[in-house]
Design a protein around this motif. Structure first.
Motif, PDB file in Angstrom:
ATOM      1  N   LEU A 110       0.746  -1.292  -0.149  1.00  0.00           N
ATOM      2  CA  LEU A 110      -0.019  -0.011  -0.074  1.00  0.00           C
ATOM      3  C   LEU A 110       0.825   1.000  -0.006  1.00  0.00           C
ATOM      4  CD1 LEU A 110      -2.815  -1.086   2.363  1.00  0.00           C
ATOM      5  CD2 LEU A 110      -3.119  -0.777   0.117  1.00  0.00           C
ATOM      6  N   ALA A 111       1.889   0.964   0.818  1.00  0.00           N
ATOM      7  CA  ALA A 111       2.938   2.533   0.701  1.00  0.00           C
ATOM      8  C   ALA A 111       3.428   2.566  -0.641  1.00  0.00           C
ATOM      9  CB  ALA A 111       4.204   2.186   1.645  1.00  0.00           C
ATOM     10  N   ARG A 112       3.733   1.538  -1.236  1.00  0.00           N
ATOM     11  CA  ARG A 112       4.230   1.645  -2.489  1.00  0.00           C
ATOM     12  C   ARG A 112       3.289   2.177  -3.671  1.00  0.00           C
ATOM     13  NH1 ARG A 112       8.205  -1.046  -6.202  1.00  0.00           N
ATOM     14  NH2 ARG A 112       8.979  -1.940  -4.317  1.00  0.00           N
ATOM     15  N   LEU A 113       1.920   1.654  -3.539  1.00  0.00           N
ATOM     16  CA  LEU A 113       0.928   2.248  -4.234  1.00  0.00           C
ATOM     17  C   LEU A 113       0.751   3.812  -4.106  1.00  0.00           C
ATOM     18  CD1 LEU A 113      -1.708   2.039  -6.063  1.00  0.00           C
ATOM     19  CD2 LEU A 113      -2.956   1.690  -3.924  1.00  0.00           C
ATOM     20  N   LYS A 114       0.961   4.206  -3.050  1.00  0.00           N
ATOM     21  CA  LYS A 114       0.563   5.618  -2.305  1.00  0.00           C
ATOM     22  C   LYS A 114       1.853   6.321  -3.069  1.00  0.00           C
ATOM     23  CE  LYS A 114      -0.612   9.235   0.318  1.00  0.00           C
ATOM     24  NZ  LYS A 114      -1.991   9.740  -0.005  1.00  0.00           N
ATOM     25  N   ALA A 115       2.961   5.920  -3.019  1.00  0.00           N
ATOM     26  CA  ALA A 115       4.552   6.461  -3.754  1.00  0.00           C
ATOM     27  C   ALA A 115       4.179   6.660  -5.130  1.00  0.00           C
ATOM     28  CB  ALA A 115       5.528   5.827  -3.361  1.00  0.00           C
ATOM     29  N   GLN A 116       3.503   5.692  -5.640  1.00  0.00           N
ATOM     30  CA  GLN A 116       3.468   5.674  -7.267  1.00  0.00           C
ATOM     31  C   GLN A 116       2.329   6.565  -7.606  1.00  0.00           C
ATOM     32  OE1 GLN A 116       2.918   1.760  -9.154  1.00  0.00           O
ATOM     33  NE2 GLN A 116       4.989   1.040  -8.303  1.00  0.00           N
ATOM     34  N   ARG A 117       1.225   6.748  -6.944  1.00  0.00           N
ATOM     35  CA  ARG A 117       0.154   7.769  -7.384  1.00  0.00           C
ATOM     36  C   ARG A 117       0.742   9.226  -6.893  1.00  0.00           C
ATOM     37  NH1 ARG A 117      -5.863   5.911  -6.743  1.00  0.00           N
ATOM     38  NH2 ARG A 117      -5.986   4.172  -7.852  1.00  0.00           N
ATOM     39  N   GLY A 118       1.702   9.444  -5.960  1.00  0.00           N
ATOM     40  CA  GLY A 118       2.053  10.638  -5.767  1.00  0.00           C
ATOM     41  C   GLY A 118       0.924  11.515  -5.067  1.00  0.00           C
ATOM     42  N   ASP A 119       0.674  12.726  -6.011  1.00  0.00           N
ATOM     43  CA  ASP A 119      -0.532  13.571  -5.619  1.00  0.00           C
ATOM     44  C   ASP A 119      -2.022  13.229  -6.039  1.00  0.00           C
ATOM     45  OD1 ASP A 119       1.229  15.124  -4.224  1.00  0.00           O
ATOM     46  OD2 ASP A 119       1.563  16.334  -5.799  1.00  0.00           O
ATOM     47  N   GLY A 120      -1.759  11.862  -6.729  1.00  0.00           N
ATOM     48  CA  GLY A 120      -3.240  11.532  -7.257  1.00  0.00           C
ATOM     49  C   GLY A 120      -4.189  11.089  -6.151  1.00  0.00           C
ATOM     50  N   ALA A 121      -5.412  10.602  -6.669  1.00  0.00           N
ATOM     51  CA  ALA A 121      -6.353  10.440  -5.796  1.00  0.00           C
ATOM     52  C   ALA A 121      -6.154   9.174  -4.982  1.00  0.00           C
ATOM     53  CB  ALA A 121      -7.752  10.214  -6.280  1.00  0.00           C
ATOM     54  N   TRP A 122      -6.437   8.975  -3.841  1.00  0.00           N
ATOM     55  CA  TRP A 122      -6.067   7.652  -2.934  1.00  0.00           C
ATOM     56  C   TRP A 122      -7.353   7.079  -2.632  1.00  0.00           C
ATOM     57  CZ3 TRP A 122      -2.523   4.567  -1.661  1.00  0.00           C
ATOM     58  CH2 TRP A 122      -2.728   3.663  -0.387  1.00  0.00           C
ATOM     59  N   PRO A 123      -7.386   5.905  -2.952  1.00  0.00           N
ATOM     60  CA  PRO A 123      -8.817   5.003  -2.866  1.00  0.00           C
ATOM     61  C   PRO A 123      -8.960   4.786  -1.239  1.00  0.00           C
ATOM     62  CG  PRO A 123      -6.894   3.524  -3.343  1.00  0.00           C
ATOM     63  CD  PRO A 123      -6.194   4.932  -3.436  1.00  0.00           C
ATOM     64  N   GLN A 124     -10.152   4.686  -0.964  1.00  0.00           N
ATOM     65  CA  GLN A 124     -10.514   4.316   0.555  1.00  0.00           C
ATOM     66  C   GLN A 124     -10.311   2.861   0.637  1.00  0.00           C
ATOM     67  OE1 GLN A 124     -11.582   5.758   2.987  1.00  0.00           O
ATOM     68  NE2 GLN A 124     -12.347   3.904   4.327  1.00  0.00           N
ATOM     69  N   VAL A 125      -9.355   2.381   1.593  1.00  0.00           N
ATOM     70  CA  VAL A 125      -8.730   1.059   1.621  1.00  0.00           C
ATOM     71  C   VAL A 125      -9.375   0.562   2.874  1.00  0.00           C
ATOM     72  CG1 VAL A 125      -6.652  -0.212   1.918  1.00  0.00           C
ATOM     73  CG2 VAL A 125      -6.565   1.777   0.495  1.00  0.00           C
ATOM     74  N   SER A 126      -9.847  -0.689   2.886  1.00  0.00           N
ATOM     75  CA  SER A 126     -10.156  -1.600   3.858  1.00  0.00           C
ATOM     76  C   SER A 126      -9.461  -2.971   3.881  1.00  0.00           C
ATOM     77  CB  SER A 126     -11.822  -1.956   3.953  1.00  0.00           C
ATOM     78  OG  SER A 126     -11.844  -3.082   4.740  1.00  0.00           O
ATOM     79  N   LEU A 127      -8.531  -2.752   4.745  1.00  0.00           N
ATOM     80  CA  LEU A 127      -7.656  -4.310   4.803  1.00  0.00           C
ATOM     81  C   LEU A 127      -7.961  -4.989   6.022  1.00  0.00           C
ATOM     82  CD1 LEU A 127      -5.158  -5.981   4.066  1.00  0.00           C
ATOM     83  CD2 LEU A 127      -3.741  -4.316   5.257  1.00  0.00           C
ATOM     84  N   GLN A 128      -8.399  -6.095   5.805  1.00  0.00           N
ATOM     85  CA  GLN A 128      -9.069  -7.025   6.712  1.00  0.00           C
ATOM     86  C   GLN A 128      -7.939  -8.378   6.909  1.00  0.00           C
ATOM     87  OE1 GLN A 128     -11.722  -6.200   8.789  1.00  0.00           O
ATOM     88  NE2 GLN A 128     -11.700  -4.114   7.283  1.00  0.00           N
ATOM     89  N   VAL A 129      -7.298  -8.403   8.192  1.00  0.00           N
ATOM     90  CA  VAL A 129      -6.420  -9.533   8.231  1.00  0.00           C
ATOM     91  C   VAL A 129      -7.162 -10.470   9.072  1.00  0.00           C
ATOM     92  CG1 VAL A 129      -4.067 -10.366   9.281  1.00  0.00           C
ATOM     93  CG2 VAL A 129      -4.506  -7.737   8.280  1.00  0.00           C
ATOM     94  N   LEU A 130      -7.345 -11.619   8.355  1.00  0.00           N
ATOM     95  CA  LEU A 130      -7.997 -12.530   8.812  1.00  0.00           C
ATOM     96  C   LEU A 130      -7.666 -14.059   8.784  1.00  0.00           C
ATOM     97  CD1 LEU A 130     -11.354 -11.309   6.949  1.00  0.00           C
ATOM     98  CD2 LEU A 130     -10.862 -11.075   9.297  1.00  0.00           C
ATOM     99  N   SER A 131      -8.212 -15.080   9.355  1.00  0.00           N
ATOM    100  CA  SER A 131      -7.852 -16.479   8.844  1.00  0.00           C
ATOM    101  C   SER A 131      -8.064 -16.745   7.414  1.00  0.00           C
ATOM    102  CB  SER A 131      -8.654 -17.403   9.697  1.00  0.00           C
ATOM    103  OG  SER A 131     -10.141 -17.457   9.366  1.00  0.00           O
ATOM    104  N   SER A 132      -7.618 -17.901   6.744  1.00  0.00           N
ATOM    105  CA  SER A 132      -7.589 -18.102   5.473  1.00  0.00           C
ATOM    106  C   SER A 132      -9.206 -18.498   5.242  1.00  0.00           C
ATOM    107  CB  SER A 132      -6.691 -19.138   4.873  1.00  0.00           C
ATOM    108  OG  SER A 132      -5.545 -18.957   5.032  1.00  0.00           O
TER     109      SER A 132
END
Length: 306
Positions: A110-132
């Motif tokens: 996600l940090a890489r995505l942020k860096a690549q987008r620069g000043d571009g629009a950032w998506p609303q992110v939901s990251l759920q860490v769960l069991s498989s």
């Protein structure tokens, strides 16, 4: 069967008394009792045994509970999606990931995505860490755009491909007797307290099978479902363990020693996709970023294995 009866059933499973269920639902106790009677009449079976003022679920009730929870998880997800659409439109990422990749890898991606987008629009992110299992269920229900999961579960109802397959690594604290070896052999593991993944974990089963072929057994000091827990315990000198190398990388800069294993016990990470669903442009972009991050992580890992 009305939704009111299902809500009553859910409240009773969570509380075991009509008084507590009534408080949860903001209704009277007689209303809960009547709702339960209607539900049992419609189902044609007893769902609760009345014992000392408590309601004890029957085996049939416990079987029904699994399906009811699945429905309510889906409803919660719909409410979450509606709020997200209202507040952020379609520029969003709904991600589910098992802990091996969810705790360190996904934030790096996600940090890489942020860096690549620069000043571009950032998506609303939901990251759920769960069991498989939960990852698979959320993907199958279309709650998540996609997910990462281990390979021990049925893949029915989802599309999938292998995102990563990597040989497991042995981890230990600095100064450990095995740290002087570039490659650890099974015979060396048999002599030490071993920090193991749970018996049902496919990588653990592969390790035990490979060692059994050589007439060797592990001395298991602790078991856990999470590779991150093994890394934490290894850092504290409780033993050595076999983990997914991506998880090991999260701890290598904290002093965790990472070594190759002479036998190949691989960890597979599957990319799970909702069947028939077309990914959004944002999801496709992030998948590309994830693959870039995986390549970089693999290079970093090699430096720790030399």
């Amino acid at each position: 069967m009305r939704f009111t009866e299902i809500e009553t059933f859910r409240a009773l499973m969570r509380s075991s008394t009509t008084r507590k269920a009534a408080a949860q639902l903001h209704v009277t106790q007689p209303a809960v009792s009547q709702s339960l009677k209607r539900l049992e009449a419609q189902a044609g079976m007893v769902l609760f045994q009345r014992t000392s003022g408590r309601l004890v679920p029957t085996p049939e009730a416990r079987a029904l509970w699994t399906e009811v929870e699945r429905v309510f998880i889906g409803m919660d997800a719909i409410e979450h999606r509606l709020r997200s659409l209202r507040d952020f439109g379609v520029n969003q990422l709904e991600l589910s990931c098992y802990p091996a990749f969810g705790l360190g890898f996904m934030p790096r991606a996600l940090a890489r995505l942020k860096a690549q987008r620069g000043d571009g629009a950032w998506p609303q992110v939901s990251l759920q860490v769960l069991s498989s299992k939960d990852v698979r269920d959320r993907v199958a229900m279309g709650i998540s755009d996609f997910g990462l999961m281990a390979d021990e579960l049925s893949l029915e109802g989802i599309e999938h491909s292998t995102f990563a397959r990597m040989p497991g690594v042995i981890v230990m604290r600095e100064g450990h007797a095995l740290a002087r070896f570039k490659t650890v052999k099974p015979q060396q593991l048999a002599e030490l307290p071993f920090l193991a993944l749970n018996p049902e974990d496919p990588a653990h089963r592969r390790l035990e099978a490979a060692m059994a072929q050589q007439g060797i057994a592990l001395r298991v000091a602790a078991q856990t479902p999470y590779a991150a827990s093994i890394c934490e315990m290894a850092l504290r000198g409780l033993g050595v363990g076999l983990v997914n190398p991506i998880t090991a990388l999260d701890y290598a800069e904290r002093g965790l020693v990472v070594r190759k294993l002479s036998i190949d016990v691989s960890f597979a990470c599957l990319l799970a996709l909702p069947a028939g669903k077309v990914l959004s442009a944002t999801a496709r972009e992030f998948l590309s970023v994830m693959r870039q991050q995986l390549a970089e992580d693999s290079q970093r890992l090699q430096r720790h294995l030399r």
